[in-house]
Write a protein that holds these residues in place. Structure first.
Motif, short mmCIF file in Angstrom:
data_model
loop_
_atom_site.label_atom_id
_atom_site.label_comp_id
_atom_site.label_asym_id
_atom_site.label_seq_id
_atom_site.Cartn_x
_atom_site.Cartn_y
_atom_site.Cartn_z
N GLU A 1 -7.97 -5.27 4.69
CA GLU A 1 -7.57 -4.09 5.40
C GLU A 1 -7.77 -2.85 4.89
O GLU A 1 -8.42 -1.87 5.81
CB GLU A 1 -6.18 -4.24 5.89
CG GLU A 1 -5.61 -3.64 6.93
CD GLU A 1 -5.30 -2.32 6.65
OE1 GLU A 1 -4.93 -1.28 7.56
OE2 GLU A 1 -4.79 -2.11 5.43
N HIS B 1 1.28 -4.98 5.87
CA HIS B 1 0.22 -5.06 6.99
C HIS B 1 -1.19 -5.35 6.28
O HIS B 1 -2.19 -5.25 7.06
CB HIS B 1 0.29 -3.64 7.52
CG HIS B 1 0.05 -2.47 6.46
ND1 HIS B 1 1.16 -1.85 6.03
CD2 HIS B 1 -1.04 -2.00 6.07
CE1 HIS B 1 0.58 -0.97 5.28
NE2 HIS B 1 -0.61 -0.82 5.14
N GLU B 2 -1.17 -5.89 5.11
CA GLU B 2 -2.54 -6.43 4.57
C GLU B 2 -2.51 -7.81 3.92
O GLU B 2 -2.20 -8.11 3.09
CB GLU B 2 -2.78 -5.21 3.30
CG GLU B 2 -2.66 -3.83 3.51
CD GLU B 2 -3.01 -3.07 2.33
OE1 GLU B 2 -3.10 -3.53 1.00
OE2 GLU B 2 -2.78 -1.85 2.54
N CYS C 1 0.67 -1.08 -0.12
CA CYS C 1 -0.04 -0.15 0.11
C CYS C 1 0.84 1.33 0.02
O CYS C 1 2.13 1.06 0.10
CB CYS C 1 -0.96 0.01 1.10
SG CYS C 1 -0.65 0.90 2.55
N THR D 1 1.25 3.32 2.19
CA THR D 1 2.07 3.50 3.42
C THR D 1 3.66 3.02 3.19
O THR D 1 4.38 3.59 3.52
CB THR D 1 1.55 2.86 4.69
OG1 THR D 1 -0.12 3.31 4.74
CG2 THR D 1 2.23 3.06 5.88
ZN LIG Z 1 -1.99 0.36 4.18
#
Ligand SMILES: [Zn+2]
Ligand SMILES: [Zn+2]
Length: 340
Positions: free
Chosen positions: A149, A64-65, A41, A43
Motif C-alpha cells: 500500500e 490500512h497496510e 504508517c 497516518t
Molecule cells: Zn498509510
C-alpha cells in the motif's frame, strides 16, 4: 461469539488492544481475510495524536497496510477463492458518484478507508470488498508484502513527480514513505538527496539509494543542494512529511516541480507566492494513489527493490503500543505487526 484481539481507536487519539467479535462475510461481494501482516504508517501516528492530525472514526480497528489469505468469499465473488493471497487497497470508492465518473476516485463522495473509517487490518481477520483486493505471490515475505500500500502511493507520487533519469530530486522527510521514495526514484534513474533530522533515518536513506542525507538542524541544506546541482537547485522536491512546503519551494530550481505528498491537517505554510509565479514552479498535490497497486506489486514480486532495511521493527499485536512510541520518536522506520 468467538472473539479476537484487535488494535482499536477507543477514544480520540487513543489506541488499545481489546477483544472484538470476529468479522463475517456480510455482503455477497465481500471476502474474509486472515491477516498475515499489517504496517503502521504516519497516518496512524497522526490519528493517534491529540488533537488528531488526520480524520478518524472512534471505534474502528486501525491498520490500512495489510496482506493476508482469503479465508472465505461471498457468493458474488468471482475473482478470488479461499487460499488466494492478497494485498488490499484500503481506500474504497463507490464507482458511481460524479467524481468516480470523472476518474477521480480518490475524491469519491462516498470515499471510505479501512483502518481509518471502517475496520482495518490490525487484527487476525478483516472483511473487505473483493474489489479492493489485489493478488500477490506467496513468494513475497509477509512483512514486505505489507509494504504494497505505501509503495503503491509512492509509485503514484513518483508518477506525479515526472522524474526523469539524470535529474536530482530532494526528498524531505525520510520516514517510511520518504525511504520508499528514495528507493523508487533511485531505480527510476534520478539522483536522490534526503533531508531528515533523525540520524537513524538519514543512514537508512543512504542505504535506500540517496547520494546524500542532510540534517536540517546542522547542515546548510540549501547550500548543499545547490552544490550537488551545479547551482541550479533540485529538479523536483517532495514533501514526505506534510509540513515542509516552504523547504520544498526553497530547494527546487526554476521551472521545477514540488510534490506535496505527506498530509498534516495542522500545517499552515508561509511561502513566497511570487517565487512560484516568477520561477514558474509547479506545485502538485498527491493524495494516496490511483491505479498504482499493480506496479507496486510487480516491484515486490520481482524483488528489484531491497526494502528489507526499511522494516526496522517486526512485532506482535501486544507489542504495538511500544513500537508506536519508537516510531513517534524517530527511532523506527517501518513497524510491521505480524498477526498469525
Ligand atoms: Zn498509510
Ligand atoms: Zn464515488
Amino acid at each position: 461469539m468467538v472473539g479476537m484481539p484487535a488494535a482499536v481507536l477507543v477514544d480520540e487519539g487513543t489506541l488499545a488492544i481489546t477483544e472484538r467479535p470476529r468479522p463475517r462475510v456480510r455482503r455477497p461481494g465481500d471476502v474474509l481475510i486472515d491477516v498475515e501482516a499489517c504496517g503502521i504508517c504516519g497516518t496512524d501516528l497522526h490519528i493517534l495524536t491529540r488533537p488528531p492530525g488526520h480524520p478518524y472514526r472512534v471505534g474502528v480497528v486501525l491498520g490500512h497496510e495489510f496482506v493476508g489469505i482469503v479465508a472465505e468469499a461471498g457468493s458474488d465473488v468471482r475473482s478470488l477463492r479461499p487460499g488466494d493471497r492478497v494485498v488490499v487497497e484500503p481506500n474504497v470508492a463507490c464507482g458511481a458518484c460524479r467524481w468516480c465518473h470523472r476518474g477521480l476516485v480518490s475524491h469519491c463522495e462516498h470515499f471510505t478507508s479501512h483502518g481509518i473509517f471502517i475496520d482495518g487490518g490490525l487484527a487476525p481477520q478483516v472483511a473487505v470488498t473483493a474489489r479492493a483486493c489485489h493478488r500477490i505471490a506467496h513468494s513475497v515475505p509477509a512483512h514486505l508484502a505489507a509494504l504494497a500500500e505505501p509503495l503503491a502511493c509512492v509509485v503514484y507520487g513518483t508518477r506525479l513527480t515526472q522524474a526523469q533519469p539524470g535529474e536530482t530530486i530532494v526528498v524531505v522527510g525520510a520516514g517510511p514513505i520518504g525511504l520508499l521514495f528514495c528507493a523508487v526514484l533511485d531505480l527510476a534513474g534520478a539522483t536522490v538527496v534526503a533531508v531528515e533530522p533523525s540520524p537513524l533515518r538519514r543512514s537508512l536513506a543512504l542505504t535506500m539509494g540517496a547520494v546524500a542525507a542532510l540534517d536540517p538542524d546542522a547542515d546548510d541544506v540549501r547550500g548543499r543542494v545547490l552544490d550537488l546541482t551545479a547551482g541550479f537547485g533540485a529538479d523536483a522536491t517532495i514533501d514526505a512529511v506534510g509540513t515542509q512546503m516552504a523547504t520544498c519551494l526553497d530547494l527546487v530550481r526554476k521551472g521545477g516541480r514540488v510534490v506535496l505528498f505527506g498530509i498534516d491537517t495542522h500545517a499552515r505554510a508561509e511561502v513566497s507566492q511570487a517565487r512560484i509565479t516568477r520561477d514558474e514552479l509547479q506545485v502538485i498535490g498527491a493524495y494516496v494513489g490511483q491505479s498504482a497497486f499493480p506496479g507496486a506489486i510487480r516491484l515486490l514480486e520481482q524483488g528489484r527493490l531491497d526494502l528489507e532495511p526499511i522494516v526496522t521493527h517486526r512485532v506482535r499485536l501486544d507489542q504495538l503500543p511500544d513500537a508506536l512510541e519508537r516510531a513517534r520518536a524517530g527511532k523506527a522506520a517501518k513497524v510491521i505487526v505480524e498477526l498469525q
